[in-house]
Design an enzyme around this catalytic site. Structure first.
Site, PDB file in Angstrom:
ATOM      1  N   LYS A   7     -16.266  19.495  24.114  1.00 59.29           N
ATOM      2  CA  LYS A   7     -15.733  18.677  24.356  1.00 59.29           C
ATOM      3  C   LYS A   7     -14.536  19.899  25.096  1.00 59.29           C
ATOM      4  O   LYS A   7     -14.276  20.572  24.558  1.00 59.29           O
ATOM      5  CB  LYS A   7     -15.057  18.640  22.869  1.00 59.29           C
ATOM      6  CG  LYS A   7     -13.102  17.465  22.630  1.00 59.29           C
ATOM      7  CD  LYS A   7     -12.919  17.115  21.386  1.00 59.29           C
ATOM      8  CE  LYS A   7     -12.174  18.017  20.258  1.00 59.29           C
ATOM      9  NZ  LYS A   7     -10.971  18.685  20.978  1.00 59.29           N
ATOM     10  N   HIS A  24     -10.441  20.198  26.897  1.00 55.27           N
ATOM     11  CA  HIS A  24      -9.222  19.889  26.791  1.00 55.27           C
ATOM     12  C   HIS A  24      -8.465  20.254  28.523  1.00 55.27           C
ATOM     13  O   HIS A  24      -7.976  21.544  28.496  1.00 55.27           O
ATOM     14  CB  HIS A  24      -7.949  20.581  26.209  1.00 55.27           C
ATOM     15  CG  HIS A  24      -8.366  19.824  24.795  1.00 55.27           C
ATOM     16  ND1 HIS A  24      -7.287  18.579  24.242  1.00 55.27           N
ATOM     17  CD2 HIS A  24      -8.605  20.309  23.520  1.00 55.27           C
ATOM     18  CE1 HIS A  24      -7.340  17.863  23.680  1.00 55.27           C
ATOM     19  NE2 HIS A  24      -7.827  18.890  22.723  1.00 55.27           N
ATOM     20  N   ASP A  45     -11.505  15.289  26.276  1.00 52.56           N
ATOM     21  CA  ASP A  45     -10.398  14.930  24.383  1.00 52.56           C
ATOM     22  C   ASP A  45      -9.243  14.508  25.305  1.00 52.56           C
ATOM     23  O   ASP A  45      -7.895  15.258  24.863  1.00 52.56           O
ATOM     24  CB  ASP A  45     -10.255  16.158  23.373  1.00 52.56           C
ATOM     25  CG  ASP A  45      -9.274  15.198  22.885  1.00 52.56           C
ATOM     26  OD1 ASP A  45      -9.570  14.789  22.288  1.00 52.56           O
ATOM     27  OD2 ASP A  45      -9.349  16.040  22.237  1.00 52.56           O
ATOM     28  N   ARG A  46      -9.292  14.071  26.113  1.00 46.99           N
ATOM     29  CA  ARG A  46      -7.796  13.439  27.141  1.00 46.99           C
ATOM     30  C   ARG A  46      -6.797  12.338  26.312  1.00 46.99           C
ATOM     31  O   ARG A  46      -5.903  12.213  26.619  1.00 46.99           O
ATOM     32  CB  ARG A  46      -8.175  12.490  28.832  1.00 46.99           C
ATOM     33  CG  ARG A  46      -7.297  12.309  29.332  1.00 46.99           C
ATOM     34  CD  ARG A  46      -6.472  12.993  29.745  1.00 46.99           C
ATOM     35  NE  ARG A  46      -5.006  12.522  30.722  1.00 46.99           N
ATOM     36  CZ  ARG A  46      -4.050  12.490  30.271  1.00 46.99           C
ATOM     37  NH1 ARG A  46      -4.168  12.146  28.909  1.00 46.99           N
ATOM     38  NH2 ARG A  46      -2.630  12.122  31.094  1.00 46.99           N
ATOM     39  N   LYS A  47      -7.199  11.631  25.274  1.00 47.14           N
ATOM     40  CA  LYS A  47      -6.085  10.618  24.899  1.00 47.14           C
ATOM     41  C   LYS A  47      -5.180  10.284  25.390  1.00 47.14           C
ATOM     42  O   LYS A  47      -3.607  10.194  25.365  1.00 47.14           O
ATOM     43  CB  LYS A  47      -5.434  11.759  23.636  1.00 47.14           C
ATOM     44  CG  LYS A  47      -6.458  12.640  22.616  1.00 47.14           C
ATOM     45  CD  LYS A  47      -5.554  12.566  21.622  1.00 47.14           C
ATOM     46  CE  LYS A  47      -6.205  13.417  20.422  1.00 47.14           C
ATOM     47  NZ  LYS A  47      -7.410  14.748  20.724  1.00 47.14           N
ATOM     48  N   ARG A  63     -11.483  25.899  16.993  1.00 47.11           N
ATOM     49  CA  ARG A  63     -11.207  26.974  17.058  1.00 47.11           C
ATOM     50  C   ARG A  63     -11.750  28.579  15.457  1.00 47.11           C
ATOM     51  O   ARG A  63     -12.160  29.738  15.978  1.00 47.11           O
ATOM     52  CB  ARG A  63      -9.339  27.851  16.535  1.00 47.11           C
ATOM     53  CG  ARG A  63      -8.543  27.289  17.190  1.00 47.11           C
ATOM     54  CD  ARG A  63      -7.449  27.587  17.022  1.00 47.11           C
ATOM     55  NE  ARG A  63      -7.231  25.858  16.155  1.00 47.11           N
ATOM     56  CZ  ARG A  63      -6.018  25.004  15.659  1.00 47.11           C
ATOM     57  NH1 ARG A  63      -5.227  26.313  15.118  1.00 47.11           N
ATOM     58  NH2 ARG A  63      -6.484  24.561  14.624  1.00 47.11           N
TER      59      ARG A  63
HETATM   60  P1  BMP Z   1      -9.721  23.103  15.925  1.00 50.47           P
HETATM   61  O1  BMP Z   1     -11.213  23.199  14.977  1.00 50.47           O
HETATM   62  O2  BMP Z   1      -9.594  24.453  16.142  1.00 50.47           O
HETATM   63  O3  BMP Z   1      -8.792  22.336  14.482  1.00 50.47           O
HETATM   64  O4  BMP Z   1      -9.868  22.402  16.966  1.00 50.47           O
HETATM   65  C1  BMP Z   1      -9.887  20.548  16.092  1.00 50.47           C
HETATM   66  C2  BMP Z   1      -9.473  20.402  17.853  1.00 50.47           C
HETATM   67  O5  BMP Z   1     -10.576  18.551  17.883  1.00 50.47           O
HETATM   68  C3  BMP Z   1      -8.488  20.103  18.677  1.00 50.47           C
HETATM   69  O6  BMP Z   1      -9.390  20.542  20.183  1.00 50.47           O
HETATM   70  C4  BMP Z   1      -8.115  18.646  19.110  1.00 50.47           C
HETATM   71  O7  BMP Z   1      -7.058  18.082  19.652  1.00 50.47           O
HETATM   72  C5  BMP Z   1      -8.810  17.961  18.058  1.00 50.47           C
HETATM   73  N1  BMP Z   1      -8.657  16.450  17.941  1.00 50.47           N
HETATM   74  C6  BMP Z   1      -8.249  16.760  15.692  1.00 50.47           C
HETATM   75  O8  BMP Z   1      -7.546  18.036  15.660  1.00 50.47           O
HETATM   76  N2  BMP Z   1      -7.413  15.808  14.957  1.00 50.47           N
HETATM   77  C7  BMP Z   1      -7.883  14.932  15.855  1.00 50.47           C
HETATM   78  O9  BMP Z   1      -7.366  13.990  15.034  1.00 50.47           O
HETATM   79  C8  BMP Z   1      -8.561  15.088  16.648  1.00 50.47           C
HETATM   80  C9  BMP Z   1      -8.391  15.380  17.869  1.00 50.47           C
HETATM   81  O10 BMP Z   1      -9.104  15.480  19.227  1.00 50.47           O
END
Ligand code: BMP
Length: 286
Positions: free
Chosen positions: A46, A48, A81-83, A257
């Site tokens: 995924k 961004h 993940d452009r939403k 992360r």
């Molecule tokens: P992390 O595991 O670091 O929290 O990242 C989660 C990823 O998933 C981010 O890229 C975020 O934009 C995406 N995301 C999210 O966390 N929750 C949602 O409801 C939708 C997402 O796309």
């Protein structure tokens, strides 16, 4: 079934992986290096694109083309993940144009349906008029598959954001069921959802669910890059373990992360893959 859904389900079994790594890093070359490092462990990568510096827009040798080639080599799908969330006319331009020309290299994108169902129709039109450079390209050079030939479907796919992981979000039950209704209307384009649980409820539903907010429990993680499941990050992101998400019936867990910031992202991705796959094997089969 959407052709990318059957392709993805086959990939999941072949790679014994339910893992999507989310490249939440800010440099294009580092993003490509991450894709190579975690490629063997994942089924979806995924991105961004709009957080990346150093994006090379060259359609043949640029960042998107390189990522698509890495995806073919390691057998995974690319999900931008452009939403998308605007009116139909605007999302078509955002999907196919601009610096990123997302439709050229991302097999999957996602959208909010806050502006109504025409956002889906508009994206589908843009996907259908895409030139399809990867049409049925033979990607059989991939490692363990032996004589197995992998034909990448020429179609693009969409996920709808039916639920979110951030505290206090406004995607309530009614909104979620409206997403499902729209998805059923556009089955040939909508592959499934970003959601916290499976949303299939009719016999003909075969929607994929991908779920972020995923973190290993402290006893399984030696890395302090991770957030403790049951807790939030400083900005309201909420976490659950990969095991719980898979046992709930989610198809794919999305980890950002926890893997990107690990000292060894490749080993960390493999650890997540193993834990999620073990839960998948334990899960009662339908
Ligand atoms: P992390 O595991 O670091 O929290 O990242 C989660 C990823 O998933 C981010 O890229 C975020 O934009 C995406 N995301 C999210 O966390 N929750 C949602 O409801 C939708 C997402 O796309």
């Amino acid at each position: 079934m959407h052709p990318l859904t059957s392709y993805l389900r086959r990939l999941i079994r072949h790679k014994r992986s339910n893992l999507c790594v989310s490249a939440d890093i800010t440099n294009a070359d580092e993003m490509l290096a991450l894709a190579r490092a975690v490629g063997p462990s994942i089924v979806v990568f995924k991105t961004h694109a709009d957080i990346l510096s150093g994006w090379d827009p060259d359609p043949v040798h640029g960042t998107g083309a390189k990522l698509a080639a890495i995806a073919r080599k390691y057998l995974f799908l690319v999900f931008e993940d452009r939403k998308f969330a605007d009116i139909g006319f605007t999302v078509q331009l955002q999907y196919a144009g601009g610096v990123h020309r997302i439709v050229d290299w991302a097999h999957i994108v996602n959208a909010h349906v806050i502006s109504g169902p025409d956002v889906v129709r508009a994206l589908q039109e843009a996907a259908d008029s895409w030139g399809g450079e990867e049409i049925n390209e033979d990607v059989g050079d991939a490692q363990e598959s032996g004589s197995d030939t992998w034909k990448l479907p020429s179609k693009r796919g969409l996920l709808l954001l039916a639920q979110m992981t951030s505290a206090g979000n406004f995607l309530n039950e009614e909104y979620t069921s409206n997403c499902v209704a729209i998805a059923r209307q556009y089955r040939e384009f909508v592959m499934g959802f970003i959601a916290l649980k499976p949303l299939n409820s009719q016999p003909e539903d075969d929607f994929i669910v991908m779920t972020p907010g995923c973190s290993l429990p402290p006893e399984e993680s030696l890395d302090d890059s991770e957030f403790v499941p049951g807790s939030e990050d400083a900005l309201g992101q909420q976490y659950v373990t990969p095991k719980e998400l898979i046992l709930r019936g989610c198809d794919i867990v999305i980890v950002g992360r926890g893997i990107c910031n690990a000292t060894d992202p490749s080993a960390k991705a493999e650890q997540y893959r193993g834990v999620a796959w073990q839960a998948y094997e334990e899960r009662p089969k339908l």
